[in-house]
Scaffold this active site. Structure first.
Site, PDB file in Angstrom:
ATOM      1  CG  HIS A 147      93.394  49.677  -7.229  1.00 51.15           C
ATOM      2  ND1 HIS A 147      92.046  49.888  -7.166  1.00 51.15           N
ATOM      3  CD2 HIS A 147      93.695  50.636  -8.506  1.00 51.15           C
ATOM      4  CE1 HIS A 147      91.410  50.627  -8.108  1.00 51.15           C
ATOM      5  NE2 HIS A 147      92.284  51.032  -8.740  1.00 51.15           N
ATOM      6  CD  GLU A 182      90.631  52.807 -16.035  1.00 44.62           C
ATOM      7  OE1 GLU A 182      89.644  52.336 -15.258  1.00 44.62           O
ATOM      8  OE2 GLU A 182      91.764  52.176 -15.902  1.00 44.62           O
TER       9      GLU A 182
HETATM   10  N1  LIG Z   1      92.596  50.941 -13.329  1.00 42.72           N
HETATM   11  C1  LIG Z   1      91.593  50.333 -12.702  1.00 42.72           C
HETATM   12  N2  LIG Z   1      90.375  50.741 -13.037  1.00 42.72           N
HETATM   13  C2  LIG Z   1      89.181  50.103 -12.669  1.00 42.72           C
HETATM   14  N3  LIG Z   1      89.401  49.225 -11.545  1.00 42.72           N
HETATM   15  C3  LIG Z   1      90.558  48.855 -11.070  1.00 42.72           C
HETATM   16  N4  LIG Z   1      91.037  48.005 -10.295  1.00 42.72           N
HETATM   17  C4  LIG Z   1      92.324  48.153 -10.237  1.00 42.72           C
HETATM   18  N5  LIG Z   1      92.914  48.789 -11.063  1.00 42.72           N
HETATM   19  C5  LIG Z   1      91.863  49.476 -11.728  1.00 42.72           C
HETATM   20 ZN   LIG Z   2      92.291  52.505 -10.382  1.00 40.56          ZN
END
Ligand SMILES: Nc1ncnc2[nH]cnc12
Ligand SMILES: [Zn+2]
EC number: 3.5.4.2
Length: 316
Positions: free
Chosen positions: A16, A197
């Site tokens: 990101h 995640e």
């Molecule tokens: N690890 C992550 N999971 C979800 N959204 C994100 N935005 C930035 N990092 C992120």
């Molecule tokens: Zn991410």
């Protein structure tokens, strides 16, 4: 081992841009834009980088992104990241850009996009780093908002090769964005999505079957579902795994418990990425190094992980 890992040619497929905003640059941009910050100095900000989960991180990440105001700010952010790529032999990168983080604060879409795109073009020309940008939707916002963002992007269609999905995962399943992704794919864009995640394996199934993604971002919770793991192996669907992120956000209590090497040995196409390196303690090489130190990753395993990242590129 660090120098050897650093020299290994690799691609970064989960990054990101807003998460590569180092505290020093954040303070510099705040000064340039005359923005008062709630932290006294860089050390105080770094000391705040202690997260119990994804949401605690996101709250700080969105607050930090507020210093990004002008085209030059977005250029400087992206250029600083590309210089890290050069230093770590990242020969190709496919970063996420979350427009809603900026348009919701009144920054025009094209201001952010122009700064990022110019830096990526310079990265290609001056550093020899190939790249492709992913237009990523914030999943905690509405479907309507995502549609609006896709519409805003259409005059700049060629600036992107794919759409993505990120932000707060639990409670915001991929199914919420099935129609937006269908429209994006109809425009010829590829699809990727954060799934598994913090969210359950079911979200990974949805990302594959409803959003028709070419890659899963994170995906570490796939390990809880043997049928899903078998599908990932059979179809060689890449996972963009982010080890330091997963331990910083308590997805795993400790790096010694991370499952990336287990998945690698099972035949899953896993890759190593940094996610939000400014917040999680390192760029790609530091992520590889953590796997070596805590899990005993061998040179052969590192070579296969790096090759997976090159094989899993989608932007050409
Ligand atoms: N690890 C992550 N999971 C979800 N959204 C994100 N935005 C930035 N990092 C992120
Ligand atoms: Zn991410």
């Amino acid at each position: 081992m660090y120098d050897w890992l650093n020299a290994l040619p690799k691609a970064e497929l989960h990054l990101h841009l807003e998460g590569s905003l180092e505290p020093e640059l954040l303070f510099g941009l705040a000064e340039r834009n005359k923005i008062a910050l709630p932290w006294n100095d860089v050390d105080a900000l770094r000391n705040a980088y202690n997260f119990g989960n994804l949401q605690e991180f996101l709250d700080l990440y969105y607050a930090g992104a507020d210093v990004l105001r002008t085209e030059q700010d977005f250029y400087d952010l992206t250029w600083a990241y590309l210089q890290k790529c050069e230093a770590q032999n990242v020969v190709h990168t496919e970063p996420f850009f979350d427009p809603q983080t900026h348009t919701d604060r009144g920054i025009p879409f094209e201001v952010a996009l122009r700064g990022i795109s110019e830096a990526l073009a310079d990265g290609r020309e001056l550093l020899g780093i190939s790249s492709g940008l992913i237009l990523s939707f914030l999943r905690h916002l509405s479907e309507e908002d995502a549609f609006k963002t896709l519409e805003q992007a259409m005059p700049f269609r060629d600036a992107f090769f794919a759409v993505g999905l990120d932000s707060s995962e639990v409670g915001h399943p991929p199914s919420k964005f099935e129609r937006v992704f269908a429209k994006a794919r109809a425009e010829g864009l590829l699809a990727v999505a954060h799934a598994g995640e913090e969210g359950p394996p079911e979200y990974i199934w949805q990302a594959l079957d409803l959003l028709k993604v070419s890659r899963i971002d994170h995906g570490v919770r796939a390990a809880e579902d043997p049928k899903l793991i078998q599908r990932l192996i059979d179809e060689q669907i890449p996972l963009t795994v982010c080890p330091l992120s997963n331990t910083k956000l308590c997805v795993f209590d400790d790096m010694s418990q991370h499952n990336i090497l287990q998945m690698l040995e099972q035949g899953v196409k896993v890759t190593v990425n940094s996610d939000d390196p400014a917040y999680f303690g390192g760029y790609v090489t530091e992520n590889f190094m953590a796997l070596h130190e805590s899990l005993g990753m061998t040179e052969d395993q590192a070579r296969r992980l790096a090759q997976n990242s090159l094989d899993a590129r989608l932007a050409r």
